[in-house]
Scaffold this motif. Structure first.
Motif, PDB file in Angstrom:
ATOM      1  N   GLU A 144       0.834  -1.204   0.000  1.00  0.00           N
ATOM      2  CA  GLU A 144       0.000   0.000   0.000  1.00  0.00           C
ATOM      3  C   GLU A 144       0.869   1.255   0.000  1.00  0.00           C
ATOM      4  O   GLU A 144       0.581   2.226  -0.719  1.00  0.00           O
ATOM      5  N   ASP A 145       1.922   1.245   0.805  1.00  0.00           N
ATOM      6  CA  ASP A 145       2.829   2.403   0.837  1.00  0.00           C
ATOM      7  C   ASP A 145       3.480   2.623  -0.527  1.00  0.00           C
ATOM      8  O   ASP A 145       3.628   3.766  -0.980  1.00  0.00           O
ATOM      9  N   GLU A 146       3.869   1.535  -1.183  1.00  0.00           N
ATOM     10  CA  GLU A 146       4.499   1.647  -2.495  1.00  0.00           C
ATOM     11  C   GLU A 146       3.535   2.234  -3.520  1.00  0.00           C
ATOM     12  O   GLU A 146       3.918   3.086  -4.334  1.00  0.00           O
ATOM     13  N   LEU A 147       2.295   1.806  -3.479  1.00  0.00           N
ATOM     14  CA  LEU A 147       1.299   2.339  -4.408  1.00  0.00           C
ATOM     15  C   LEU A 147       1.044   3.817  -4.142  1.00  0.00           C
ATOM     16  O   LEU A 147       0.966   4.624  -5.077  1.00  0.00           O
ATOM     17  N   LEU A 148       0.926   4.186  -2.874  1.00  0.00           N
ATOM     18  CA  LEU A 148       0.663   5.583  -2.530  1.00  0.00           C
ATOM     19  C   LEU A 148       1.829   6.490  -2.912  1.00  0.00           C
ATOM     20  O   LEU A 148       1.636   7.688  -3.144  1.00  0.00           O
ATOM     21  N   ALA A 149       3.034   5.923  -3.003  1.00  0.00           N
ATOM     22  CA  ALA A 149       4.193   6.733  -3.379  1.00  0.00           C
ATOM     23  C   ALA A 149       4.080   7.269  -4.793  1.00  0.00           C
ATOM     24  O   ALA A 149       4.766   8.221  -5.165  1.00  0.00           O
ATOM     25  N   HIS A 150       3.183   6.689  -5.602  1.00  0.00           N
ATOM     26  CA  HIS A 150       3.023   7.114  -7.000  1.00  0.00           C
ATOM     27  C   HIS A 150       1.822   8.053  -7.191  1.00  0.00           C
ATOM     28  O   HIS A 150       1.457   8.349  -8.321  1.00  0.00           O
ATOM     29  N   ILE A 151       1.259   8.525  -6.099  1.00  0.00           N
ATOM     30  CA  ILE A 151       0.028   9.309  -6.206  1.00  0.00           C
ATOM     31  C   ILE A 151       0.251  10.624  -6.945  1.00  0.00           C
ATOM     32  O   ILE A 151      -0.636  11.101  -7.666  1.00  0.00           O
ATOM     33  N   ASP A 152       1.432  11.218  -6.815  1.00  0.00           N
ATOM     34  CA  ASP A 152       1.684  12.504  -7.476  1.00  0.00           C
ATOM     35  C   ASP A 152       1.985  12.347  -8.966  1.00  0.00           C
ATOM     36  O   ASP A 152       2.004  13.343  -9.691  1.00  0.00           O
ATOM     37  N   GLY A 153       2.216  11.130  -9.421  1.00  0.00           N
ATOM     38  CA  GLY A 153       2.564  10.924 -10.828  1.00  0.00           C
ATOM     39  C   GLY A 153       1.438  10.363 -11.656  1.00  0.00           C
ATOM     40  O   GLY A 153       1.681   9.868 -12.767  1.00  0.00           O
ATOM     41  N   ASP A 154       0.216  10.426 -11.151  1.00  0.00           N
ATOM     42  CA  ASP A 154      -0.914   9.849 -11.878  1.00  0.00           C
ATOM     43  C   ASP A 154      -1.049  10.476 -13.266  1.00  0.00           C
ATOM     44  O   ASP A 154      -1.132  11.690 -13.415  1.00  0.00           O
ATOM     45  N   ALA A 155      -1.087   9.614 -14.283  1.00  0.00           N
ATOM     46  CA  ALA A 155      -1.100  10.101 -15.667  1.00  0.00           C
ATOM     47  C   ALA A 155      -2.287  11.003 -15.958  1.00  0.00           C
ATOM     48  O   ALA A 155      -2.192  11.920 -16.788  1.00  0.00           O
ATOM     49  N   LEU A 156      -3.423  10.770 -15.298  1.00  0.00           N
ATOM     50  CA  LEU A 156      -4.626  11.552 -15.576  1.00  0.00           C
ATOM     51  C   LEU A 156      -4.553  12.959 -15.006  1.00  0.00           C
ATOM     52  O   LEU A 156      -5.464  13.768 -15.233  1.00  0.00           O
ATOM     53  N   CYS A 157      -3.492  13.257 -14.293  1.00  0.00           N
ATOM     54  CA  CYS A 157      -3.338  14.596 -13.733  1.00  0.00           C
ATOM     55  C   CYS A 157      -2.407  15.480 -14.561  1.00  0.00           C
ATOM     56  O   CYS A 157      -2.173  16.630 -14.204  1.00  0.00           O
ATOM     57  N   TYR A 158      -1.901  14.937 -15.671  1.00  0.00           N
ATOM     58  CA  TYR A 158      -0.937  15.683 -16.483  1.00  0.00           C
ATOM     59  C   TYR A 158      -1.415  15.782 -17.927  1.00  0.00           C
ATOM     60  O   TYR A 158      -1.183  14.892 -18.735  1.00  0.00           O
ATOM     61  N   TYR A 159      -2.100  16.873 -18.221  1.00  0.00           N
ATOM     62  CA  TYR A 159      -2.565  17.130 -19.583  1.00  0.00           C
ATOM     63  C   TYR A 159      -1.425  17.705 -20.423  1.00  0.00           C
ATOM     64  O   TYR A 159      -0.523  18.377 -19.900  1.00  0.00           O
ATOM     65  N   ALA A 160      -1.486  17.430 -21.699  1.00  0.00           N
ATOM     66  CA  ALA A 160      -0.532  18.035 -22.620  1.00  0.00           C
ATOM     67  C   ALA A 160      -0.808  19.534 -22.731  1.00  0.00           C
ATOM     68  O   ALA A 160      -1.927  19.993 -22.502  1.00  0.00           O
ATOM     69  N   ASP A 161       0.217  20.289 -23.086  1.00  0.00           N
ATOM     70  CA  ASP A 161      -0.010  21.720 -23.313  1.00  0.00           C
ATOM     71  C   ASP A 161      -0.207  22.019 -24.795  1.00  0.00           C
ATOM     72  O   ASP A 161      -0.178  23.161 -25.224  1.00  0.00           O
ATOM     73  N   GLY A 162      -0.436  20.984 -25.577  1.00  0.00           N
ATOM     74  CA  GLY A 162      -0.732  21.101 -26.997  1.00  0.00           C
ATOM     75  C   GLY A 162      -0.259  19.858 -27.720  1.00  0.00           C
ATOM     76  O   GLY A 162       0.460  19.048 -27.133  1.00  0.00           O
ATOM     77  N   PRO A 163      -0.698  19.683 -28.936  1.00  0.00           N
ATOM     78  CA  PRO A 163      -1.684  20.456 -29.695  1.00  0.00           C
ATOM     79  C   PRO A 163      -3.108  20.299 -29.129  1.00  0.00           C
ATOM     80  O   PRO A 163      -3.373  19.362 -28.380  1.00  0.00           O
ATOM     81  N   GLN A 164      -4.009  21.180 -29.548  1.00  0.00           N
ATOM     82  CA  GLN A 164      -5.321  21.242 -28.949  1.00  0.00           C
ATOM     83  C   GLN A 164      -6.141  19.979 -29.184  1.00  0.00           C
ATOM     84  O   GLN A 164      -6.912  19.576 -28.318  1.00  0.00           O
ATOM     85  N   ASP A 165      -5.978  19.342 -30.347  1.00  0.00           N
ATOM     86  CA  ASP A 165      -6.777  18.143 -30.582  1.00  0.00           C
ATOM     87  C   ASP A 165      -6.377  17.002 -29.637  1.00  0.00           C
ATOM     88  O   ASP A 165      -7.221  16.213 -29.221  1.00  0.00           O
ATOM     89  N   LEU A 166      -5.107  16.950 -29.249  1.00  0.00           N
ATOM     90  CA  LEU A 166      -4.695  15.963 -28.246  1.00  0.00           C
ATOM     91  C   LEU A 166      -5.278  16.312 -26.882  1.00  0.00           C
ATOM     92  O   LEU A 166      -5.787  15.437 -26.168  1.00  0.00           O
ATOM     93  N   VAL A 167      -5.209  17.579 -26.512  1.00  0.00           N
ATOM     94  CA  VAL A 167      -5.770  18.019 -25.237  1.00  0.00           C
ATOM     95  C   VAL A 167      -7.263  17.698 -25.177  1.00  0.00           C
ATOM     96  O   VAL A 167      -7.777  17.235 -24.147  1.00  0.00           O
ATOM     97  N   ASP A 168      -7.967  17.922 -26.275  1.00  0.00           N
ATOM     98  CA  ASP A 168      -9.402  17.627 -26.322  1.00  0.00           C
ATOM     99  C   ASP A 168      -9.661  16.137 -26.112  1.00  0.00           C
ATOM    100  O   ASP A 168     -10.605  15.746 -25.405  1.00  0.00           O
ATOM    101  N   ARG A 169      -8.830  15.295 -26.708  1.00  0.00           N
ATOM    102  CA  ARG A 169      -8.996  13.856 -26.532  1.00  0.00           C
ATOM    103  C   ARG A 169      -8.734  13.456 -25.078  1.00  0.00           C
ATOM    104  O   ARG A 169      -9.441  12.604 -24.525  1.00  0.00           O
ATOM    105  N   GLN A 170      -7.717  14.059 -24.480  1.00  0.00           N
ATOM    106  CA  GLN A 170      -7.428  13.750 -23.083  1.00  0.00           C
ATOM    107  C   GLN A 170      -8.601  14.134 -22.191  1.00  0.00           C
ATOM    108  O   GLN A 170      -9.015  13.345 -21.326  1.00  0.00           O
ATOM    109  N   HIS A 171      -9.143  15.321 -22.392  1.00  0.00           N
ATOM    110  CA  HIS A 171     -10.279  15.753 -21.577  1.00  0.00           C
ATOM    111  C   HIS A 171     -11.482  14.822 -21.771  1.00  0.00           C
ATOM    112  O   HIS A 171     -12.160  14.464 -20.803  1.00  0.00           O
ATOM    113  N   ALA A 172     -11.737  14.431 -22.992  1.00  0.00           N
ATOM    114  CA  ALA A 172     -12.882  13.558 -23.265  1.00  0.00           C
ATOM    115  C   ALA A 172     -12.733  12.206 -22.571  1.00  0.00           C
ATOM    116  O   ALA A 172     -13.713  11.634 -22.078  1.00  0.00           O
ATOM    117  N   ALA A 173     -11.512  11.683 -22.525  1.00  0.00           N
ATOM    118  CA  ALA A 173     -11.279  10.367 -21.927  1.00  0.00           C
ATOM    119  C   ALA A 173     -11.082  10.427 -20.420  1.00  0.00           C
ATOM    120  O   ALA A 173     -11.525   9.533 -19.689  1.00  0.00           O
TER     121      ALA A 173
END
Length: 237
Positions: free
Chosen positions: A88-117
């Motif tokens: 559990e401690d090992e899993l929690l150590a990765h909480i700040d790196g969750d992929a869904l918390c890091y959106y691309a800063d472009g291009p916009q069509d990729l950002v739109d896909r990320q938001h939709a998913a």
């Protein structure tokens, strides 16, 4: 050094009720044991039947890679019980790196896909756990607030050993505790989790062409997620 796999030494595979509770697998009357050398104990008859089918399906040589339910059952018994706090401690150590918390800063069509998913998953998590995850654009790291950490720690602590074993496959595989939680709690199925996880990769493949190694890696991920979902479903029956 020989890499020959063990030969199949059994003819009959049976599901048996164990005196201490739960179900076991017998090969010609002899119990299957986990790597710990303890008798493998399955929490439900449905899961035991699924594991037994993997043993029945073996050919002349034992192929562990064709037995994902057995491997997950071994993990649940040998790791998720005695080593639970450390896992559990090992899993929690990765909480700040969750992929869904890091959106691309472009291009916009990729950002739109990320938001939709991703937005439906993060919105579900906010409602389900009563906390909001910090998100950003680009690669600068964000730190999740203490209420998020406490909520996720409580969610992990509430999981059965089988659920935690499945979660440990799903969350690292998709680089997201959020997606792992969504599968465990029934918000996403395995195929939906896969789709959420590969938004960036598929976009890049569209732009630059497919790479067979990347395609192979994604297919392995898809299979691992499906196996974890099947294990979870059978364990809950």
């Amino acid at each position: 050094m020989s890499t020959q796999r063990p030969r199949r030494f059994w003819k009959e595979v049976a599901v048996v009720e164990l005196p201490e509770g739960g179900y076991g697998i017998a090969l010609d009357g002899r119990p299957v044991k986990a790597p710990s050398k303890n008798v493998l104990r399955l929490c439900s008859q449905a899961l035991a039947e699924g594991v037994a089918d993997e043993w029945r399906a073996q050919g002349e040589f034992l192929d562990p890679f064709s037995m994902p339910l057995t491997q997950l059952a071994n993990t649940a018994q040998d790791r998720m019980v005695p080593l639970r706090a450390a896992i559990e401690d090992e899993l929690l150590a990765h909480i700040d790196g969750d992929a869904l918390c890091y959106y691309a800063d472009g291009p916009q069509d990729l950002v739109d896909r990320q938001h939709a998913a991703w937005s439906p998953v993060t919105q579900w998590a906010a409602e389900r756990f009563g906390v909001s995850w910090q998100q950003t654009s680009g690669i600068m790291p964000v730190s999740q607030p203490e209420p998020v950490r406490a909520a996720i720690a409580a969610a992990l602590a509430a999981m059965s050993p089988e659920e935690l074993a499945a979660f440990q496959v799903i969350a690292p595989g998709v680089s997201s505790l959020l997606v792992g939680l969504a599968v465990i709690h029934g918000r996403l199925n395995a195929e939906q989790a896969f789709t959420v996880a590969v938004v960036d990769e598929l976009y890049q493949a569209e732009q630059w062409g497919h790479d067979w190694e990347a395609d192979d890696r994604r297919e392995r991920l898809r299979q691992e997620l499906a196996s974890a979902e099947q294990f979870l479903s059978l364990a809950r029956q």
